[in-house]
Design a protein around this motif. Structure first.
Motif, short mmCIF file in Angstrom:
data_model
loop_
_atom_site.label_atom_id
_atom_site.label_comp_id
_atom_site.label_asym_id
_atom_site.label_seq_id
_atom_site.Cartn_x
_atom_site.Cartn_y
_atom_site.Cartn_z
N CYS A 15 0.83 -1.33 -0.01
CA CYS A 15 0.09 0.02 0.05
C CYS A 15 0.87 1.32 -0.22
O CYS A 15 2.25 1.24 0.31
CB CYS A 15 -0.92 -0.03 1.36
N ILE A 16 0.30 2.20 -0.51
CA ILE A 16 1.17 3.57 -0.65
C ILE A 16 0.19 4.62 0.13
O ILE A 16 -1.15 4.69 0.04
CB ILE A 16 1.35 3.97 -2.05
N LEU A 17 0.75 5.84 0.70
CA LEU A 17 0.22 6.75 1.07
C LEU A 17 -0.19 7.80 0.05
O LEU A 17 0.36 8.21 -0.74
CB LEU A 17 1.15 7.72 1.91
N LEU A 18 -1.67 7.72 -0.14
CA LEU A 18 -2.20 8.62 -1.13
C LEU A 18 -2.03 10.33 -0.69
O LEU A 18 -1.74 10.98 -1.69
CB LEU A 18 -3.65 8.32 -1.27
N ASN A 29 -4.26 0.84 -2.04
CA ASN A 29 -3.67 -0.44 -2.40
C ASN A 29 -3.58 -0.41 -3.99
O ASN A 29 -4.70 -0.59 -4.37
CB ASN A 29 -4.58 -1.77 -1.70
N PRO A 30 -2.70 -0.13 -4.60
CA PRO A 30 -2.53 -0.03 -6.07
C PRO A 30 -3.16 -1.30 -6.74
O PRO A 30 -3.72 -1.43 -7.91
CB PRO A 30 -1.21 0.07 -6.55
N ALA A 31 -2.93 -2.53 -6.13
CA ALA A 31 -3.44 -3.83 -6.72
C ALA A 31 -4.86 -3.95 -6.78
O ALA A 31 -5.38 -4.69 -7.65
CB ALA A 31 -2.91 -5.17 -6.05
N THR A 32 -5.51 -3.31 -5.94
CA THR A 32 -7.16 -3.63 -5.88
C THR A 32 -7.56 -2.30 -5.95
O THR A 32 -8.77 -2.09 -6.62
CB THR A 32 -7.53 -4.05 -4.34
N ARG A 50 -8.28 -4.38 11.84
CA ARG A 50 -8.73 -5.38 11.12
C ARG A 50 -9.51 -5.35 9.90
O ARG A 50 -9.40 -5.59 8.82
CB ARG A 50 -9.35 -6.45 11.84
N HIS A 51 -10.20 -4.31 10.07
CA HIS A 51 -11.30 -3.58 8.98
C HIS A 51 -10.20 -2.74 8.04
O HIS A 51 -10.73 -3.12 6.77
CB HIS A 51 -12.34 -2.63 9.64
N ILE A 52 -9.59 -2.22 8.33
CA ILE A 52 -8.60 -1.34 7.35
C ILE A 52 -8.04 -2.37 6.52
O ILE A 52 -7.97 -2.19 5.39
CB ILE A 52 -7.76 -0.16 8.07
N LYS A 53 -7.25 -3.36 7.07
CA LYS A 53 -6.62 -4.18 6.58
C LYS A 53 -7.45 -5.09 5.58
O LYS A 53 -7.10 -5.32 4.30
CB LYS A 53 -5.73 -5.28 7.24
N LYS A 54 -8.74 -5.62 5.98
CA LYS A 54 -9.55 -6.46 4.86
C LYS A 54 -9.93 -5.44 3.92
O LYS A 54 -10.26 -6.12 2.94
CB LYS A 54 -10.56 -6.72 5.96
N TYR A 55 -10.48 -4.29 4.17
CA TYR A 55 -10.98 -3.42 3.03
C TYR A 55 -9.81 -3.05 2.14
O TYR A 55 -10.08 -3.06 0.75
CB TYR A 55 -11.53 -2.10 3.71
N LEU A 56 -8.49 -3.15 2.22
CA LEU A 56 -7.58 -2.93 1.40
C LEU A 56 -7.24 -4.15 0.68
O LEU A 56 -6.08 -4.28 -0.36
CB LEU A 56 -6.27 -2.23 2.10
N GLY A 57 -7.70 -5.16 1.25
CA GLY A 57 -7.57 -6.54 0.35
C GLY A 57 -6.26 -7.22 1.11
O GLY A 57 -5.69 -8.11 0.22
N LEU A 58 -5.95 -7.26 2.34
CA LEU A 58 -4.76 -7.72 2.81
C LEU A 58 -5.48 -8.82 3.82
O LEU A 58 -6.50 -8.78 4.18
CB LEU A 58 -4.02 -6.65 3.59
N SER A 59 -4.68 -9.67 4.28
CA SER A 59 -4.99 -10.82 5.18
C SER A 59 -6.11 -10.35 5.98
O SER A 59 -6.46 -9.66 6.75
CB SER A 59 -3.86 -11.35 5.92
#
Length: 59
Positions: A15-18, A29-32, A50-59
């Motif tokens: 992920c990158i800081l937008l 998350n550039p991938a998603t 957990r919500h932030i990571k799930k929404y960004l498409g991480l574990s």
């Protein structure tokens, strides 16, 4: 969870800081193509982290 730990996990996952906001930083998350705000609190609730990571498409 410490904010610095969450940011470290996001960056390691690609992920990158937008942009900086007034009270949140927006990470992308550039991938998603998903964007998610991350609050600037020193401590972030585990549920929110957990919500932030799930929404960004991480574990």
């Amino acid at each position: 969870m410490k904010r610095s730990e969450l940011i470290r996990q996001l960056l390691q996952a690609g992920c990158i800081l937008l942009r900086h906001g007034a009270r949140h930083d927006i990470y992308l998350n550039p991938a998603t193509g998903q964007k998610q705000p991350v609050p600037r609190h020193n401590e972030i609730d585990e549920t929110l982290a957990r919500h932030i990571k799930k929404y960004l498409g991480l574990s």
